[in-house]
Design a protein around this motif. Sequence first.
Motif, PDB file in Angstrom:
ATOM      1  N   THR A 113      -3.964   4.503  -2.132  1.00 37.87           N
ATOM      2  CA  THR A 113      -5.276   4.976  -1.652  1.00 37.87           C
ATOM      3  C   THR A 113      -5.409   6.450  -2.044  1.00 37.87           C
ATOM      4  OG1 THR A 113      -4.302   5.471   0.503  1.00 37.87           O
ATOM      5  CG2 THR A 113      -5.329   3.318   0.240  1.00 37.87           C
ATOM      6  N   GLU A 114      -5.913   6.690  -3.268  1.00 33.00           N
ATOM      7  CA  GLU A 114      -5.750   8.012  -3.860  1.00 33.00           C
ATOM      8  C   GLU A 114      -7.004   8.882  -3.799  1.00 33.00           C
ATOM      9  OE1 GLU A 114      -3.528  10.068  -7.635  1.00 33.00           O
ATOM     10  OE2 GLU A 114      -5.435   9.066  -7.841  1.00 33.00           O
TER      11      GLU A 114
ATOM     12  N   VAL B 186       5.273   5.721  -0.877  1.00 29.03           N
ATOM     13  CA  VAL B 186       4.615   6.947  -1.326  1.00 29.03           C
ATOM     14  C   VAL B 186       4.581   6.940  -2.847  1.00 29.03           C
ATOM     15  CG1 VAL B 186       4.784   9.469  -1.411  1.00 29.03           C
ATOM     16  CG2 VAL B 186       5.404   8.244   0.690  1.00 29.03           C
ATOM     17  N   GLU B 187       3.474   7.404  -3.423  1.00 32.93           N
ATOM     18  CA  GLU B 187       3.404   7.650  -4.858  1.00 32.93           C
ATOM     19  C   GLU B 187       3.439   9.152  -5.090  1.00 32.93           C
ATOM     20  OE1 GLU B 187       0.560   6.847  -8.778  1.00 32.93           O
ATOM     21  OE2 GLU B 187       0.406   5.505  -7.032  1.00 32.93           O
TER      22      GLU B 187
ATOM     23  N   ILE C 135       6.848   5.014  -5.651  1.00 37.17           N
ATOM     24  CA  ILE C 135       6.265   4.850  -6.982  1.00 37.17           C
ATOM     25  C   ILE C 135       6.354   6.209  -7.661  1.00 37.17           C
ATOM     26  CG2 ILE C 135       4.170   4.401  -8.317  1.00 37.17           C
ATOM     27  CD1 ILE C 135       3.296   2.485  -6.104  1.00 37.17           C
ATOM     28  N   GLY C 136       7.047   6.267  -8.794  1.00 38.38           N
ATOM     29  CA  GLY C 136       7.134   7.518  -9.535  1.00 38.38           C
ATOM     30  C   GLY C 136       5.826   7.817 -10.239  1.00 38.38           C
ATOM     31  N   GLN C 137       5.451   9.076 -10.276  1.00 41.92           N
ATOM     32  CA  GLN C 137       4.163   9.473 -10.849  1.00 41.92           C
ATOM     33  C   GLN C 137       4.361  10.561 -11.891  1.00 41.92           C
ATOM     34  OE1 GLN C 137       1.262  11.557  -8.278  1.00 41.92           O
ATOM     35  NE2 GLN C 137      -0.246  10.055  -8.937  1.00 41.92           N
TER      36      GLN C 137
ATOM     37  N   PHE D 282       0.830  -1.202   0.000  1.00 44.37           N
ATOM     38  CA  PHE D 282       0.000   0.000   0.000  1.00 44.37           C
ATOM     39  C   PHE D 282       0.867   1.256   0.000  1.00 44.37           C
ATOM     40  CE2 PHE D 282      -2.778  -3.299   1.515  1.00 44.37           C
ATOM     41  CZ  PHE D 282      -4.002  -2.981   0.957  1.00 44.37           C
ATOM     42  N   TYR D 283       0.427   2.233  -0.779  1.00 46.59           N
ATOM     43  CA  TYR D 283       1.172   3.480  -0.946  1.00 46.59           C
ATOM     44  C   TYR D 283       0.257   4.672  -0.686  1.00 46.59           C
ATOM     45  CZ  TYR D 283       4.615   0.400  -2.964  1.00 46.59           C
ATOM     46  OH  TYR D 283       5.520  -0.621  -3.131  1.00 46.59           O
ATOM     47  N   ALA D 284       0.834   5.682  -0.067  1.00 47.39           N
ATOM     48  CA  ALA D 284       0.101   6.919   0.213  1.00 47.39           C
ATOM     49  C   ALA D 284       0.347   7.914  -0.907  1.00 47.39           C
ATOM     50  CB  ALA D 284       0.553   7.513   1.543  1.00 47.39           C
TER      51      ALA D 284
END
Length: 269
Positions: free
Chosen positions: A231-232, A31-32, A57-59, A5-7
Amino acid sequence: MNIKFYAPHWGNTLSFDSFCQNVKSAGYNGVEMDLPFESSEKQAILETLQKHDLELIGQYWQSFESDLEEHAGNYEKYLRNLIEAKPVFINCQTGKDYFSFEQNKKLFDLAAQLSEESGIKIIHETHRGKSLFAAHITQNYLHNIPDLRITLDISHWCNVHESLLADQQAAVGLAISHTDHIHSRIGHPEGPQVNDPRAPEWAEVLQTHLNWWDQIVRIHQKNDTVLTITTEFGPADYMPKLPYTQMPVANQWDINVHMMNLLKERYGV
């Protein structure tokens, strides 16, 4: 099975160190986020993530240029900047909804080339305004580019099609089979984000999204592959606001942590 899971960094107003401390304490794996080009600023972000034992995670979302060549040049520049950081993978809001299939395919091909060169996986998000903005459009891309892997943020499609997609099950099923990453926002027929997924009036909409995500989980469980979820839920103006006061109707951080805990319990993480 392994689910991480990423914030989302989107909406954060704290110092990055305080934000990362909260992310770690809440139980996220990482983190994304996008990254600045300035090297010392970018390095400080990466060091803070490492300090708190958080993955990245790169965005990429900066799709504004209507000229394809200019667009592709900036696309490559942003992707190379993210690749330098060696993220877990890169999630791209690739292309534009008004580009043709051939134009957007040039961007998908460019991403595939950069991914092969770097060894960093690059996947593409279902997002309004971008190439994969609608279920039937994405179905066409996936039929014609069968190795395309996606981030499924199906909340956008609920909004675009003004429905819970009951009449597009084949398109949704194909997208689910190509999904490596989930953005667990809850959309509805009149918007990309419900005001609060904990509210009972959204029970049917929530359950519909859970059913879609259940299918993705089963595929990754069968294939013994890692599934990642950000969880966006977003801040205002994605988060509805009260008139006159302009106060958000709910707390973005609390909702995202709720979604993570809900999914952890559901999937036995």
